[in-house]
Scaffold this motif. Structure first.
Motif, PDB file in Angstrom:
ATOM      1  N   LEU A  75      54.739  15.668  26.127  1.00 31.19           N
ATOM      2  CA  LEU A  75      54.694  17.129  26.113  1.00 31.19           C
ATOM      3  C   LEU A  75      54.228  17.564  24.738  1.00 31.19           C
ATOM      4  CD1 LEU A  75      55.370  19.893  27.468  1.00 31.19           C
ATOM      5  CD2 LEU A  75      57.636  19.683  26.399  1.00 31.19           C
ATOM      6  N   THR A  77      53.876  20.381  22.092  1.00 32.39           N
ATOM      7  CA  THR A  77      54.667  21.581  21.837  1.00 32.39           C
ATOM      8  C   THR A  77      54.546  21.997  20.377  1.00 32.39           C
ATOM      9  OG1 THR A  77      56.864  22.559  22.143  1.00 32.39           O
ATOM     10  CG2 THR A  77      56.796  20.280  21.380  1.00 32.39           C
ATOM     11  N   TYR A 108      51.143  17.204  28.865  1.00 33.21           N
ATOM     12  CA  TYR A 108      51.409  18.540  29.391  1.00 33.21           C
ATOM     13  C   TYR A 108      51.696  19.480  28.239  1.00 33.21           C
ATOM     14  CZ  TYR A 108      51.975  15.946  33.719  1.00 33.21           C
ATOM     15  OH  TYR A 108      51.754  15.121  34.798  1.00 33.21           O
ATOM     16  N   CYS A 109      51.521  20.758  28.486  1.00 32.21           N
ATOM     17  CA  CYS A 109      51.983  21.764  27.532  1.00 32.21           C
ATOM     18  C   CYS A 109      52.403  23.008  28.302  1.00 32.21           C
ATOM     19  CB  CYS A 109      50.939  22.089  26.459  1.00 32.21           C
ATOM     20  SG  CYS A 109      49.591  23.141  26.962  1.00 32.21           S
ATOM     21  N   LEU A 132      54.287  19.411  37.514  1.00 33.31           N
ATOM     22  CA  LEU A 132      54.941  18.903  36.308  1.00 33.31           C
ATOM     23  C   LEU A 132      55.824  17.713  36.664  1.00 33.31           C
ATOM     24  CD1 LEU A 132      56.155  22.244  34.655  1.00 33.31           C
ATOM     25  CD2 LEU A 132      54.478  20.650  33.687  1.00 33.31           C
ATOM     26  N   LEU A 136      60.598  17.736  33.675  1.00 39.53           N
ATOM     27  CA  LEU A 136      60.084  18.857  32.861  1.00 39.53           C
ATOM     28  C   LEU A 136      60.217  20.198  33.578  1.00 39.53           C
ATOM     29  CD1 LEU A 136      56.754  17.944  31.006  1.00 39.53           C
ATOM     30  CD2 LEU A 136      58.973  18.507  30.035  1.00 39.53           C
ATOM     31  N   GLN A 154      47.993  20.830  31.944  1.00 41.96           N
ATOM     32  CA  GLN A 154      47.881  19.391  31.766  1.00 41.96           C
ATOM     33  C   GLN A 154      46.523  19.081  31.164  1.00 41.96           C
ATOM     34  OE1 GLN A 154      48.124  16.988  35.338  1.00 41.96           O
ATOM     35  NE2 GLN A 154      48.474  15.115  34.153  1.00 41.96           N
TER      36      GLN A 154
END
Length: 157
Positions: A75, A77, A108-109, A132, A136, A154
């Motif tokens: 992830l 972030t 992912y974000c 997701l 998450l 993604q």
């Protein structure tokens, strides 16, 4: 009042932008990145088990982004740029510098909705919440329930 306004000199006037270097933060410099987040992205706080990429000049830390690694995904972030250096392409340069990290495993974000176009230009696509990883999803939903307007994305290499 006019004389006082002439005395104010901005950080940019004192330290014009020098070339930035982008790299993974070394552990000994960990307190530096949390000080940066405190000043420029107060809700962000780095953790020692994250991979943290930074961009810095010879005078200061200018930008940072963190990667939280899980078994088969990561992830991204905490993307932040020093307030005096925003809208200069620094976030784009940081994302380009992190290409090897982005491609290491599925990434992912949770993008603020007003930044989704920015992330899309850098290889992220908007995905449905159900796409997701299962662990998450609750986190994403919790953030949105607490007033953040986030979009699940993604990275597509």
């Amino acid at each position: 009042m006019g004389a006082q306004s002439n005395v104010f000199i901005t950080y940019m006037q004192l330290f014009p932008m020098m070339p930035l270097t982008y790299h993974v933060l070394t552990p000994i410099r960990f307190p530096l990145v949390n000080r940066f987040y405190k000043n420029h992205y107060p809700s962000g706080k780095a953790k020692r088990d994250e991979i943290i990429w930074i961009g810095e000049s010879s005078q200061a830390l200018i930008c940072a982004v963190r990667f939280q690694c899980y078994a088969d995904y990561q992830l991204m972030t905490g993307m932040a740029v020093h307030s005096e250096h925003r809208n200069q392409g620094i976030a784009s340069a940081l994302l380009k510098a992190t290409q090897s990290q982005l491609k290491e495993r599925s990434c992912y974000c949770f993008a603020f909705s007003h930044l989704s176009a920015f992330y899309q230009t850098h290889g992220f696509k908007i995905i449905d919440t159900q796409e997701l990883p299962s662990d998450l999803r609750p986190r994403f939903e919790r953030y949105n329930q607490h007033g953040k307007t986030l979009i699940a994305m993604q990275y597509q290499s």
